[in-house]
Design a protein around this motif. Structure first.
Motif, PDB file in Angstrom:
ATOM      1  N   PHE A 380       7.444   3.929   5.318  1.00 18.14           N
ATOM      2  CA  PHE A 380       7.701   4.368   3.950  1.00 18.14           C
ATOM      3  C   PHE A 380       6.674   3.792   2.971  1.00 18.14           C
ATOM      4  O   PHE A 380       6.655   4.156   1.803  1.00 18.14           O
ATOM      5  N   PHE A 381       5.808   2.877   3.438  1.00 18.95           N
ATOM      6  CA  PHE A 381       4.665   2.419   2.671  1.00 18.95           C
ATOM      7  C   PHE A 381       3.412   2.545   3.540  1.00 18.95           C
ATOM      8  O   PHE A 381       3.474   2.344   4.756  1.00 18.95           O
ATOM      9  N   ASP A 382       2.300   2.851   2.894  1.00 23.84           N
ATOM     10  CA  ASP A 382       1.039   3.104   3.593  1.00 23.84           C
ATOM     11  C   ASP A 382       0.635   1.885   4.419  1.00 23.84           C
ATOM     12  O   ASP A 382       0.433   0.789   3.883  1.00 23.84           O
ATOM     13  N   LEU A 383       0.504   2.075   5.736  1.00 18.16           N
ATOM     14  CA  LEU A 383       0.103   0.972   6.603  1.00 18.16           C
ATOM     15  C   LEU A 383      -1.315   0.504   6.296  1.00 18.16           C
ATOM     16  O   LEU A 383      -1.639  -0.675   6.494  1.00 18.16           O
ATOM     17  N   ASN A 384      -2.161   1.395   5.797  1.00 15.58           N
ATOM     18  CA  ASN A 384      -3.517   0.997   5.428  1.00 15.58           C
ATOM     19  C   ASN A 384      -3.535   0.133   4.180  1.00 15.58           C
ATOM     20  O   ASN A 384      -4.535  -0.543   3.908  1.00 15.58           O
ATOM     21  N   LYS A 385      -2.448   0.162   3.432  1.00 13.47           N
ATOM     22  CA  LYS A 385      -2.317  -0.676   2.237  1.00 13.47           C
ATOM     23  C   LYS A 385      -1.372  -1.856   2.482  1.00 13.47           C
ATOM     24  O   LYS A 385      -1.000  -2.551   1.541  1.00 13.47           O
ATOM     25  N   THR A 386      -0.982  -2.037   3.728  1.00 13.48           N
ATOM     26  CA  THR A 386      -0.123  -3.163   4.091  1.00 13.48           C
ATOM     27  C   THR A 386      -1.018  -4.318   4.505  1.00 13.48           C
ATOM     28  O   THR A 386      -1.677  -4.265   5.542  1.00 13.48           O
ATOM     29  N   SER A 387      -1.049  -5.351   3.683  1.00 16.41           N
ATOM     30  CA  SER A 387      -1.984  -6.456   3.911  1.00 16.41           C
ATOM     31  C   SER A 387      -1.632  -7.249   5.151  1.00 16.41           C
ATOM     32  O   SER A 387      -2.513  -7.638   5.914  1.00 16.41           O
ATOM     33  N   ALA A 388      -0.324  -7.473   5.386  1.00 13.86           N
ATOM     34  CA  ALA A 388       0.080  -8.281   6.543  1.00 13.86           C
ATOM     35  C   ALA A 388       1.560  -8.107   6.815  1.00 13.86           C
ATOM     36  O   ALA A 388       2.332  -7.716   5.934  1.00 13.86           O
TER      37      ALA A 388
END
Length: 527
Positions: A380-388
């Motif tokens: 539900f949130f962009d994995l490419n924008k998931t820092s860690a």
């Protein structure tokens, strides 16, 4: 020149003041994570009422509802589009009826064969012959299919895989390959790819079927429908007595060869002109499980995300005994709750994180990382924008096998030298701020025999390229997966230290200027 000389001390002074403020804020909210609060939460999560929190059961649903209520109480926001704070995902339970005839003679269920409900689908297939396919393997280093054509036929093969000079031929080591585990599903998919319409399978150790095996075969346990798995050919597991009627002249010799892991010679791969009909009817029930997520929205970098995860499921209730799972993973679950509350308090006081913090407890870990796999395939949130992702799975106890002097002041860390070179720098600095417990990298090697890197929910983030740290106490003996994994066994002083250290790590990742670099390839391997 003089201007620079005067301004530099001023700049350094401002930086020092800013850093001190930032440090003081982190210290203030880390201090809200206490042994007393962790114990209060864990006493509920690992209580009789939760019935061991087995995925797909009422106990798991009670635990999910409790975690959701805590996120609401703390002031965390739900994720838009979810069912409240819960991301539902489907589990299936199948029942199966079957009719098989060979040479126009019906087989007797439970005596001649069983057809386990998983991996079998509704269908009606016929074949004019049965062809022996050895171990049913088709691999670059060993194949039973090179000299036979199984298109339109029913194949019959043994479970397992061969060895040569004491080592498995395919892996070249003392460890079996994927053709043994998961094994059967791969062999059935291969049979289908080669054009077979059905399969008869022989277990070298299961000569006949107990009543329990017969009953269990008619209905599956709950399982997770993995995407892309495909539908293999329908199959039946044969008793040795019946298998001998299909391979009357060779069965005993073949069985001896397979039990001693010998390769199957091409001359044994023969075809028997026996007509076969396979009729299957499958009935499916869907049961929902869930991941529970709450959000503390960021400020100037709110479209970037830091996850803190743990699995809230355990093994449930069996034979009248509750598997409480206080350490595994009640400890991680309550750690996530306490960190969520600390970040929520910071947000309320105007000191919220720059990046959005996502606190997610997942289910299905004990069954095969189901919940985190579902999330990583349906984020539900962009994995490419998931820092860690900072994953916490068992942080409340002491490794009973640890003999070093720091046995009451350590945590195992997995993932520190993978995916991002920023991870060890940040985590080790956070640990120093927290009072410096030993960060032990014993289990960090993906080739370690325990394969810890692949055994908890962080891996489903890692396989998508998200940098991960996994914190773990190493309690693989003692009360691991037993009803005796209870709250009274938790070392709450050490538990508090570990969770605070993870909080400091999350705080830094959430507030630094840049997302973590992704500059190290994912190690090769699989669960």
């Amino acid at each position: 020149m003089k201007k620079t000389i005067y301004l530099l001390p001023l700049a350094l002074c401002c930086f020092s003041f800013s850093y001190a403020q930032k440090k003081d804020k982190a210290d203030k909210y880390a201090a809200t994570i206490t042994a007393g609060d962790l114990k209060k939460q864990l006493t509920i999560i690992a209580s009789d009422e939760m019935e061991g929190r087995e995925t797909g059961t009422e106990g798991q649903r009670k635990a999910a509802a409790y975690i959701e209520s805590q996120f609401k109480k703390m002031g965390l926001a739900p994720v838009a589009g979810l069912n409240g704070y819960q991301q539902l995902y489907p589990l299936y339970q199948d029942s199966l009826s079957s009719e098989i005839t060979v040479n126009n003679q019906p087989l007797v269920y439970g005596q001649d064969y069983i057809s386990p409900a998983p991996n079998n689908e509704t269908g009606n297939n016929t074949s004019a012959s049965i062809i022996f396919a050895g171990y049913g393997i088709d691999d670059s280093t060993y194949s039973d299919y090179n000299s036979i054509d199984v298109k339109g036929k029913v194949v019959i093969f043994f479970l397992g895989e061969p060895k040569k000079e004491g080592k498995y031929i395919i892996s070249g080591t003392n460890r079996s390959s994927r053709w043994t585990y998961p094994g059967l599903s791969i062999k059935l998919a291969m049979a289908k790819a080669r054009g077979a319409v059905g399969a008869f399978v022989i277990s070298q150790v299961q000569e006949s079927f107990t009543q329990r095996a017969i009953d269990n075969s008619k209905k599956s346990t709950l399982y997770f429908p993995r995407e892309g798995a495909g539908t293999p050919v329908n199959y039946a597991l044969l008793s040795h007595t019946y298998a001998k009627t299909i391979l009357p002249n060779t069965f005993d010799t073949l069985l001896k060869q397979v039990k001693s892991f010998q390769p199957i010679a091409t001359s044994w791969l023969t075809e028997n002109k026996l007509p076969v009909q396979l009729k299957y009817n499958r009935f499916r029930t869907t049961v929902n499980a869930s991941n529970v997520a709450g959000v503390v929205e960021g400020t100037d970098k709110k479209d970037e995300y830091v996850f803190c995860t743990a699995h809230y499921d355990h093994l449930g209730k069996h034979d009248g005994k509750i598997y409480y799972g206080a350490d595994d993973d009640g400890s991680g679950t309550c750690g996530v709750l306490e960190m969520a509350e600390a970040f929520a308090k910071a947000k309320k006081a105007g000191n919220g994180p720059r990046r959005t913090m996502v606190f997610m407890t997942v289910s299905g870990e004990e069954k095969g990382l189901w919940g985190s796999e579902y999330y990583s395939d349906h984020p539900f949130f962009d994995l490419n924008k998931t820092s860690a992702d900072l994953n916490t799975d068992m942080v409340g106890r002491v490794d009973t096998e640890r003999k070093s002097a720091d046995s009451l002041n350590y945590v195992y860390v997995i993932g520190h030298d993978k995916l991002s070179s920023d991870l060890p720098v940040i985590n080790e600095a956070a640990n120093t701020r927290n009072g410096a417990i030993t960060l032990d990298y014993k289990f960090d090697d993906p080739s370690d025999q325990e394969r810890i890197y692949y055994r908890s929910d962080h891996y489903n983030f890692a396989r998508k390229g998200v940098p991960v740290l996994f914190f773990y106490d190493g309690m693989l003996k003692a009360d691991y997966h037993k009803p005796t994994d209870t709250v009274d066994k938790i070392n709450f002083e050490l538990y508090e230290k570990r969770v605070r250290m993870i909080f400091y790590t999350a705080w830094e990742i959430a507030n630094r200027d840049d997302m973590l670099k992704r500059d190290i390839p994912l190690p090769e391997g699989s669960r």
